[in-house]
Scaffold this motif. Structure first.
Motif, PDB file in Angstrom:
ATOM      1  N   ASN A  84       0.862  -1.175   0.000  1.00 40.09           N
ATOM      2  CA  ASN A  84       0.000   0.000   0.000  1.00 40.09           C
ATOM      3  C   ASN A  84       0.904   1.233   0.000  1.00 40.09           C
ATOM      4  N   ALA A  85       1.488   1.520  -1.164  1.00 37.18           N
ATOM      5  CA  ALA A  85       2.488   2.581  -1.290  1.00 37.18           C
ATOM      6  C   ALA A  85       1.884   3.982  -1.196  1.00 37.18           C
ATOM      7  N   GLN A  86       0.576   4.107  -1.356  1.00 37.21           N
ATOM      8  CA  GLN A  86      -0.063   5.430  -1.318  1.00 37.21           C
ATOM      9  C   GLN A  86      -0.640   5.758   0.062  1.00 37.21           C
ATOM     10  N   LYS A  87      -0.485   4.845   1.015  1.00 39.07           N
ATOM     11  CA  LYS A  87      -1.038   5.051   2.356  1.00 39.07           C
ATOM     12  C   LYS A  87      -0.347   6.241   3.025  1.00 39.07           C
ATOM     13  N   LYS A  88      -1.145   7.106   3.635  1.00 38.96           N
ATOM     14  CA  LYS A  88      -0.615   8.272   4.331  1.00 38.96           C
ATOM     15  C   LYS A  88      -0.765   8.074   5.821  1.00 38.96           C
ATOM     16  N   PRO A  89       0.122   8.461   6.663  1.00 43.22           N
ATOM     17  CA  PRO A  89       1.402   9.107   6.393  1.00 43.22           C
ATOM     18  C   PRO A  89       2.535   8.106   6.156  1.00 43.22           C
ATOM     19  N   CYS A  90       2.282   6.821   6.422  1.00 47.11           N
ATOM     20  CA  CYS A  90       3.349   5.822   6.317  1.00 47.11           C
ATOM     21  C   CYS A  90       2.950   4.703   5.360  1.00 47.11           C
ATOM     22  N   PRO A  91       3.540   4.642   4.176  1.00 49.42           N
ATOM     23  CA  PRO A  91       3.235   3.560   3.239  1.00 49.42           C
ATOM     24  C   PRO A  91       3.656   2.198   3.801  1.00 49.42           C
ATOM     25  N   GLU A  99      16.116 -15.172  -4.442  1.00 48.25           N
ATOM     26  CA  GLU A  99      15.870 -16.608  -4.594  1.00 48.25           C
ATOM     27  C   GLU A  99      16.698 -17.503  -3.696  1.00 48.25           C
ATOM     28  N   ASP A 100      17.508 -16.935  -2.800  1.00 45.32           N
ATOM     29  CA  ASP A 100      18.303 -17.762  -1.887  1.00 45.32           C
ATOM     30  C   ASP A 100      17.390 -18.567  -0.977  1.00 45.32           C
ATOM     31  N   GLN A 101      17.863 -19.726  -0.581  1.00 50.91           N
ATOM     32  CA  GLN A 101      17.094 -20.559   0.347  1.00 50.91           C
ATOM     33  C   GLN A 101      17.554 -20.269   1.760  1.00 50.91           C
ATOM     34  N   PRO A 102      16.732 -20.072   2.727  1.00 45.47           N
ATOM     35  CA  PRO A 102      15.289 -19.938   2.609  1.00 45.47           C
ATOM     36  C   PRO A 102      14.901 -18.549   2.105  1.00 45.47           C
ATOM     37  N   LYS A 103      13.710 -18.457   1.591  1.00 45.47           N
ATOM     38  CA  LYS A 103      13.202 -17.205   1.046  1.00 45.47           C
ATOM     39  C   LYS A 103      12.322 -16.539   2.107  1.00 45.47           C
ATOM     40  N   TYR A 104      12.598 -15.268   2.392  1.00 41.26           N
ATOM     41  CA  TYR A 104      11.879 -14.550   3.438  1.00 41.26           C
ATOM     42  C   TYR A 104      10.896 -13.547   2.840  1.00 41.26           C
ATOM     43  N   GLU A 105       9.826 -13.283   3.580  1.00 45.00           N
ATOM     44  CA  GLU A 105       8.858 -12.260   3.203  1.00 45.00           C
ATOM     45  C   GLU A 105       8.636 -11.376   4.420  1.00 45.00           C
ATOM     46  N   ILE A 106       8.832 -10.079   4.251  1.00 45.62           N
ATOM     47  CA  ILE A 106       8.639  -9.152   5.369  1.00 45.62           C
ATOM     48  C   ILE A 106       7.647  -8.063   4.986  1.00 45.62           C
ATOM     49  N   THR A 107       6.948  -7.572   5.979  1.00 41.66           N
ATOM     50  CA  THR A 107       6.031  -6.454   5.807  1.00 41.66           C
ATOM     51  C   THR A 107       6.519  -5.331   6.714  1.00 41.66           C
ATOM     52  N   PHE A 108       6.594  -4.126   6.161  1.00 42.16           N
ATOM     53  CA  PHE A 108       7.071  -2.999   6.956  1.00 42.16           C
ATOM     54  C   PHE A 108       6.390  -1.713   6.539  1.00 42.16           C
ATOM     55  N   GLU A 109       6.390  -0.760   7.459  1.00 45.05           N
ATOM     56  CA  GLU A 109       5.869   0.583   7.238  1.00 45.05           C
ATOM     57  C   GLU A 109       7.040   1.543   7.191  1.00 45.05           C
ATOM     58  N   LYS A 110       7.065   2.400   6.186  1.00 45.15           N
ATOM     59  CA  LYS A 110       8.170   3.352   6.039  1.00 45.15           C
ATOM     60  C   LYS A 110       7.646   4.756   6.326  1.00 45.15           C
TER      61      LYS A 110
END
Length: 124
Positions: A84-91, A99-110
């Motif tokens: 959600n790159a358009q989210k205000k104030p923090c996308p 592709e390295d093993q293991p593959k990680y997925e992270i969620t963050f607010e900037k």
């Protein structure tokens, strides 16, 4: 017409070389214009704050901040369709490591001064 083209090339080629050497000497990179590169670069410049779940997952997986910065974030790809790159104030962004093993997925607010990391998953 051919004469004008020769004059054009006579100025263009040295100009490109001059700009290349000046930028190279200053350490400038031209890779930061794509959206993925910009998000990663801006995130790396912020102070990192971890949610309780994220900190627990990092401890469980025996990951440290250096690995997060150098491997997961630097080599990762932002999935803009799931972000959600358009989210205000923090996308909010979803980033998947390379592709390295293991593959990680992270969620963050900037935000302006901090990047808050909320989820960390291992993808199989």
């Amino acid at each position: 017409m051919l004469r004008k083209f020769k004059f054009y090339l006579l100025g263009l080629i040295p100009g490109i070389l001059l700009v290349f050497f000046i930028l190279n000497k200053k350490g400038a990179q031209c890779s930061g214009y794509l959206p993925n590169s910009r998000v990663v670069a801006e995130t790396l410049s912020k102070k990192f704050v971890y949610s309780e779940d994220f900190a627990m997952q990092m401890k469980t997986l025996k990951l440290d901040e250096k690995f997060l910065r150098d491997s997961i974030l630097t080599d990762g790809y932002v999935d803009f369709e799931k972000s959600n790159a358009q989210k205000k104030p923090c996308p909010t962004y979803l980033l998947t490591s390379s592709e390295d093993q293991p593959k990680y997925e992270i969620t963050f607010e900037k935000c302006d001064k901090v990047a808050t990391f909320s989820t960390l998953k291992i993808l199989r």
